[in-house]
Write an enzyme that holds these catalytic residues in place. Structure first.
Site, mmCIF file in Angstrom:
data_model
loop_
_atom_site.group_PDB
_atom_site.id
_atom_site.type_symbol
_atom_site.label_atom_id
_atom_site.label_comp_id
_atom_site.label_asym_id
_atom_site.label_seq_id
_atom_site.Cartn_x
_atom_site.Cartn_y
_atom_site.Cartn_z
ATOM 1 N N GLU A 58 6.556 -16.130 -10.082
ATOM 2 C CA GLU A 58 5.943 -14.834 -9.784
ATOM 3 C C GLU A 58 5.630 -14.019 -11.025
ATOM 4 O O GLU A 58 4.741 -13.180 -10.999
ATOM 5 C CB GLU A 58 6.795 -14.026 -8.794
ATOM 6 C CG GLU A 58 8.123 -13.548 -9.299
ATOM 7 C CD GLU A 58 8.810 -12.625 -8.303
ATOM 8 O OE1 GLU A 58 10.037 -12.646 -8.255
ATOM 9 O OE2 GLU A 58 8.124 -11.881 -7.592
ATOM 10 N N ARG B 271 3.865 -0.340 -4.890
ATOM 11 C CA ARG B 271 3.590 -0.845 -3.536
ATOM 12 C C ARG B 271 2.240 -1.560 -3.439
ATOM 13 O O ARG B 271 1.940 -2.201 -2.440
ATOM 14 C CB ARG B 271 3.590 0.322 -2.540
ATOM 15 C CG ARG B 271 4.891 1.064 -2.473
ATOM 16 C CD ARG B 271 4.782 2.184 -1.484
ATOM 17 N NE ARG B 271 4.786 1.687 -0.142
ATOM 18 C CZ ARG B 271 5.855 1.624 0.633
ATOM 19 N NH1 ARG B 271 7.010 2.068 0.204
ATOM 20 N NH2 ARG B 271 5.779 1.151 1.844
ATOM 21 N N LYS C 206 5.903 -4.442 -4.332
ATOM 22 C CA LYS C 206 7.355 -4.360 -4.206
ATOM 23 C C LYS C 206 7.825 -4.344 -2.762
ATOM 24 O O LYS C 206 8.799 -4.996 -2.415
ATOM 25 C CB LYS C 206 7.829 -3.098 -4.935
ATOM 26 C CG LYS C 206 9.327 -2.901 -4.967
ATOM 27 C CD LYS C 206 9.967 -3.819 -5.967
ATOM 28 C CE LYS C 206 11.474 -3.718 -6.007
ATOM 29 N NZ LYS C 206 12.053 -4.957 -6.571
ATOM 30 N N ASN D 169 -1.562 1.995 5.646
ATOM 31 C CA ASN D 169 -0.730 0.898 5.172
ATOM 32 C C ASN D 169 -0.402 0.048 6.390
ATOM 33 O O ASN D 169 0.150 0.571 7.355
ATOM 34 C CB ASN D 169 0.545 1.488 4.536
ATOM 35 C CG ASN D 169 1.603 0.440 4.268
ATOM 36 O OD1 ASN D 169 1.291 -0.744 4.174
ATOM 37 N ND2 ASN D 169 2.841 0.870 4.160
ATOM 38 N N GLY D 170 -0.746 -1.232 6.361
ATOM 39 C CA GLY D 170 -0.463 -2.095 7.512
ATOM 40 C C GLY D 170 -1.682 -2.921 7.864
ATOM 41 O O GLY D 170 -2.612 -3.059 7.062
ATOM 42 N N TRP E 44 -2.889 -2.718 -1.598
ATOM 43 C CA TRP E 44 -2.588 -4.148 -1.729
ATOM 44 C C TRP E 44 -3.444 -4.801 -0.657
ATOM 45 O O TRP E 44 -3.177 -4.652 0.533
ATOM 46 C CB TRP E 44 -1.099 -4.399 -1.490
ATOM 47 C CG TRP E 44 -0.712 -5.827 -1.698
ATOM 48 C CD1 TRP E 44 -0.374 -6.416 -2.875
ATOM 49 C CD2 TRP E 44 -0.614 -6.845 -0.693
ATOM 50 N NE1 TRP E 44 -0.089 -7.744 -2.672
ATOM 51 C CE2 TRP E 44 -0.223 -8.037 -1.340
ATOM 52 C CE3 TRP E 44 -0.826 -6.883 0.680
ATOM 53 C CZ2 TRP E 44 -0.037 -9.235 -0.669
ATOM 54 C CZ3 TRP E 44 -0.643 -8.082 1.356
ATOM 55 C CH2 TRP E 44 -0.241 -9.240 0.681
ATOM 56 N N GLU F 77 16.016 -19.429 -6.857
ATOM 57 C CA GLU F 77 15.734 -18.080 -7.364
ATOM 58 C C GLU F 77 15.116 -18.142 -8.772
ATOM 59 O O GLU F 77 14.172 -17.420 -9.077
ATOM 60 C CB GLU F 77 17.041 -17.257 -7.346
ATOM 61 C CG GLU F 77 16.964 -15.853 -7.902
ATOM 62 C CD GLU F 77 15.961 -14.948 -7.206
ATOM 63 O OE1 GLU F 77 15.411 -15.312 -6.157
ATOM 64 O OE2 GLU F 77 15.705 -13.855 -7.749
ATOM 65 N N LYS G 269 11.384 -16.726 -9.727
ATOM 66 C CA LYS G 269 11.151 -15.725 -10.769
ATOM 67 C C LYS G 269 10.094 -16.193 -11.760
ATOM 68 O O LYS G 269 9.226 -15.431 -12.166
ATOM 69 C CB LYS G 269 12.458 -15.411 -11.527
ATOM 70 C CG LYS G 269 13.431 -14.526 -10.776
ATOM 71 C CD LYS G 269 12.963 -13.099 -10.732
ATOM 72 C CE LYS G 269 13.451 -12.298 -9.576
ATOM 73 N NZ LYS G 269 13.345 -12.731 -8.235
ATOM 74 N N CYS H 184 0.857 -1.174 0.000
ATOM 75 C CA CYS H 184 0.000 0.000 0.000
ATOM 76 C C CYS H 184 0.898 1.230 0.000
ATOM 77 O O CYS H 184 1.949 1.251 0.625
ATOM 78 C CB CYS H 184 -0.933 0.081 1.196
ATOM 79 S SG CYS H 184 -2.114 -1.249 1.281
ATOM 80 N N HIS I 124 14.783 -38.470 -3.732
ATOM 81 C CA HIS I 124 14.072 -38.693 -2.468
ATOM 82 C C HIS I 124 12.599 -38.302 -2.564
ATOM 83 O O HIS I 124 11.956 -38.081 -1.544
ATOM 84 C CB HIS I 124 14.762 -37.922 -1.337
ATOM 85 C CG HIS I 124 16.175 -38.375 -1.131
ATOM 86 N ND1 HIS I 124 16.488 -39.616 -0.639
ATOM 87 C CD2 HIS I 124 17.353 -37.768 -1.414
ATOM 88 C CE1 HIS I 124 17.811 -39.758 -0.603
ATOM 89 N NE2 HIS I 124 18.355 -38.656 -1.076
HETATM 90 C C1 F6R Z 1 11.070 -11.677 -5.632
HETATM 91 C C2 F6R Z 1 11.126 -10.546 -4.723
HETATM 92 C C3 F6R Z 1 10.786 -10.772 -3.296
HETATM 93 C C4 F6R Z 1 11.671 -9.904 -2.386
HETATM 94 C C5 F6R Z 1 11.213 -10.037 -0.923
HETATM 95 C C6 F6R Z 1 12.097 -9.252 0.023
HETATM 96 O O1 F6R Z 1 11.434 -11.286 -6.931
HETATM 97 O O2 F6R Z 1 11.402 -9.446 -5.122
HETATM 98 O O3 F6R Z 1 10.873 -12.111 -2.950
HETATM 99 O O4 F6R Z 1 12.997 -10.314 -2.525
HETATM 100 O O5 F6R Z 1 9.903 -9.577 -0.821
HETATM 101 O O6 F6R Z 1 12.111 -7.904 -0.294
HETATM 102 P P1 F6R Z 1 13.257 -6.947 0.211
HETATM 103 O O7 F6R Z 1 14.525 -7.365 -0.455
HETATM 104 O O8 F6R Z 1 12.825 -5.573 -0.172
HETATM 105 O O9 F6R Z 1 13.346 -7.142 1.699
#
Ligand code: F6R
Length: 606
Positions: free
Chosen positions: A485, A27, A601, A98-99, A74, A478, A482, A2, A501
């Site tokens: 998501e 956000r 984000k 926000n929260g 969000w 990772e 990617k 948010c 396993h």
């Molecule tokens: C995946 C991604 C998230 C962030 C996670 C932590 O592409 O971006 O998994 O890595 O939400 O975010 P930060 O690094 O801002 O603490």
């Protein structure tokens, strides 16, 4: 999660609020809204979906007013729709939040008994009614103090009042909040990014504080209502980094920026003349550190996982890693001789911040590896190692991942040198390799064409697997994250040796499997595991490095070769084709790459 904006000015505020909301959209982007004091009344415009739709609705509504608040959401409580979109308002009070208010159900009961009527399913609406209730008896400041005391959970709030039409109240507990200063106007925002186009003069609220913002002055208070002074920080202007330029998406730009990410970071930390690593003002005595605990979430956690391998390989520390949301609620045995390292791009992730806070409260040695140096995690850790990536706007973390890995590697090398865990010769050799790393990363970017031609197989499949051993295991995690998501397809990251396993049962004819196997100490074992999946019908994309030696396996579907380097630097090179695979898969599906569904984000809720 948010985004909040507030502006009090001698000019009309709806249009600058909309512009700031566009910047805050990373956000949260399921709904948006704005409220102003328009002709003596609170007037709201809200809509489901993006800020673009809100802009249209605002222009139709002819909203005016010199004081206003805006929000991008969000969803936490209540589905994303117009009613649940913020702001939430009574006749006299309008709130953006926000929260999460954890005791909202109890508060709602109390307020309903007092005759308050609720319109939305949100937790936020209780704040509106609670303030309205207290304002019946108390002045504005006392009402705010009392309401904040009643709220459990985390919040950043922006509040406007019909009866005090010249001001905005901001309040913070847990979720970040900044105040900006402009000519004839002042601002409230979730972060400095939202305010940057209007001012570079910023103050940050700390936990428990609130503020009263008028167009010509701002007052700050602690939770008891005692007035406090705040430093004004002057931020550097790097507006061009916030633009996409010729790129279709921020993510594409940020992937391509990675050679520069490496170059900038190396320039910051490596003294090329003396062939040494500069980490100045490290506040702890190296001799007093016996162990390291690395903590993060998501992609940042994956960088911790890779760093564990480096620290174990190059130092004699006892190394643990932890997912912040788990660490914060476990009964941890805090260790005085441990360095707790918190890794976060945004520096605002609620779980990572809570884990840091817990360590600080237990008087531990804390250090953070962050991108946003004005963030809460950076401000509240005892020592900060910035990754110098510049703004990362795409929701999926790419260049910050490389930056986090690099800074953790540099920290590892420096501590190894200080403790004499590494020979001078090896230390110098590793520094030399780092100076060449940006060039090697550049070559990894040139995998574009092949990736574009194979990504259909990933998006058409029921699921896919990403396998690796050693440093390549976290890279596999990772790569899978990617793809999930961005392209919304099921993908599993696994240690290649674990397949037998259980997960091997998933392999069926034509299933795409990415095997990450640079020619390091694990190469032969990983290739054997690769043959096991090929034998069961998998279509294998092998990511390895260039070599004169033949690959001893038949029936590999596709191979991508990155440049040669030392084993410990391969994660930097093999990650990039995986980022591109996720990007092009999402592009082919026509998805919103910079704003994947259900995500945001900056994850400022639990
Ligand atoms: C995946 C991604 C998230 C962030 C996670 C932590 O592409 O971006 O998994 O890595 O939400 O975010 P930060 O690094 O801002 O603490």
């Amino acid at each position: 999660m948010c985004g909040i904006i507030g502006i009090t000015s001698n000019k009309l505020v709806s249009s600058p609020i909309i512009n700031s909301l566009k910047k805050l959209e990373y956000r949260g982007y399921d709904s948006a809204g704005i409220a102003t004091i328009d002709s003596g009344y609170i007037k709201e415009v809200k809509c489901e979906g993006r800020v673009e739709s809100l802009e249209e609705a605002v222009s139709k509504s002819k909203l005016t007013g010199n004081v206003g608040i805006g929000h991008v959401r969000w969803a936490t409580h209540g589905i994303p729709n117009t009613i649940n979109a913020h702001p939430h308002s009574s006749e006299n009070v309008s709130v953006v939040h926000n929260g999460i208010i954890e005791n909202s159900t109890l508060l709602k009961k109390f307020l309903i008994n007092k005759g308050h009527k609720f319109k939305s399913q949100t937790d936020t609406e209780v704040i509106v009614h609670l303030i309205t209730e207290y304002l019946k008896k108390d002045n504005l400041k006392d009402a705010i103090i009392k309401v904040l005391k009643k709220l459990h959970g985390s919040f950043a709030l922006g509040i406007i009042f019909k009866d005090n039409p010249n001001l905005i109240v901001g309040a913070r507990r847990g979720s970040p909040l900044a105040v900006g200063y402009g000519p004839g106007e002042n601002y409230l925002g979730s972060d400095s990014y939202a305010l940057k186009s209007m001012t570079n003069k910023i103050s940050y609220l700390n936990d428990g504080e609130f503020c009263i913002i008028k167009k010509d002055n701002v007052e700050f208070f602690n939770k008891g209502g005692k007035k406090i002074n705040k430093k004004i920080l002057h931020l550097s202007s790097d507006e061009q980094n916030y633009e996409k330029g010729d790129y279709k998406h921020f993510m594409a730009k940020e992937i391509d920026e990675q050679p520069n990410t490496i170059k900038n970071c190396v320039n910051e930390y490596i003294d090329k003349i003396n062939k040494d690593i500069n980490i100045f003002n490290f506040p702890f005595k190296e001799k007093e550190i016996k162990s390291i605990t690395l903590i993060g979430c998501g992609t940042a956690y994956h960088s911790c996982l890779i760093a564990k391998y480096w620290f174990e390989q190059l130092t004699s520390f006892d190394v643990s890693i932890d997912i912040a949301s788990e660490f914060r609620y476990r009964k941890n045995k805090f260790k005085k001789d441990c360095l707790y390292v918190f890794v976060s791009q945004s520096g605002e992730t609620a779980d990572t911040y809570a884990a840091l806070d817990l360590c600080n409260k237990n008087k531990m040695k804390t250090c953070s590896v962050v991108n946003v140096i004005e963030s809460s995690i950076a401000r509240d850790s005892k020592f900060v190692l910035p990754i110098h990536c510049g703004p990362e706007i795409g929701v999926a973390s790419t260049k910050a991942f490389l930056g986090q890995m690099l800074v953790l590697y540099i920290l590892c090398l420096k501590l190894a040198q200080k403790r004499k865990d590494i020979s001078k010769k090896d230390y110098l050799k590793k520094i030399k390799n780092l100076l060449n790393l940006a060039e090697l990363v550049k070559h990894s970017l040139a995998t574009e064409n092949k990736i574009q031609s194979i990504c259909s197989s990933f998006i058409d499949a029921k699921g896919s697997m990403f396998l690796g051993r050693g440093y390549s295991f976290p890279v596999a995690l990772e790569g899978a994250l990617k793809l999930k998501e961005l392209a919304y397809v099921h993908a599993e990251g696994y240690p290649a040796g674990e397949m037998k396993h259980g997960p091997l049962a998933l392999i069926e004819d034509g299933m795409p499997v990415v095997v990450i196997a640079p020619r390091d100490q694990h190469y032969k074992k990983t290739i054997s595991n690769m043959q096991e999946v090929i034998a069961r019908g998998a279509k294998v994309l092998l990511i390895t490095n260039k070599s004169k030696d033949e690959i001893y396996s038949e029936n590999i579907w596709e191979t991508i070769e990155v440049e040669n380097t030392e084993d410990d630097l391969f994660p930097f090179l093999v990650t990039i084709p995986l980022q591109k695979l996720a990007y092009y898969s999402a592009l082919k599906k026509g998805y919103d790459i910079d704003k994947p569904r259900n995500l945001a984000k900056s994850v400022t809720v639990e």
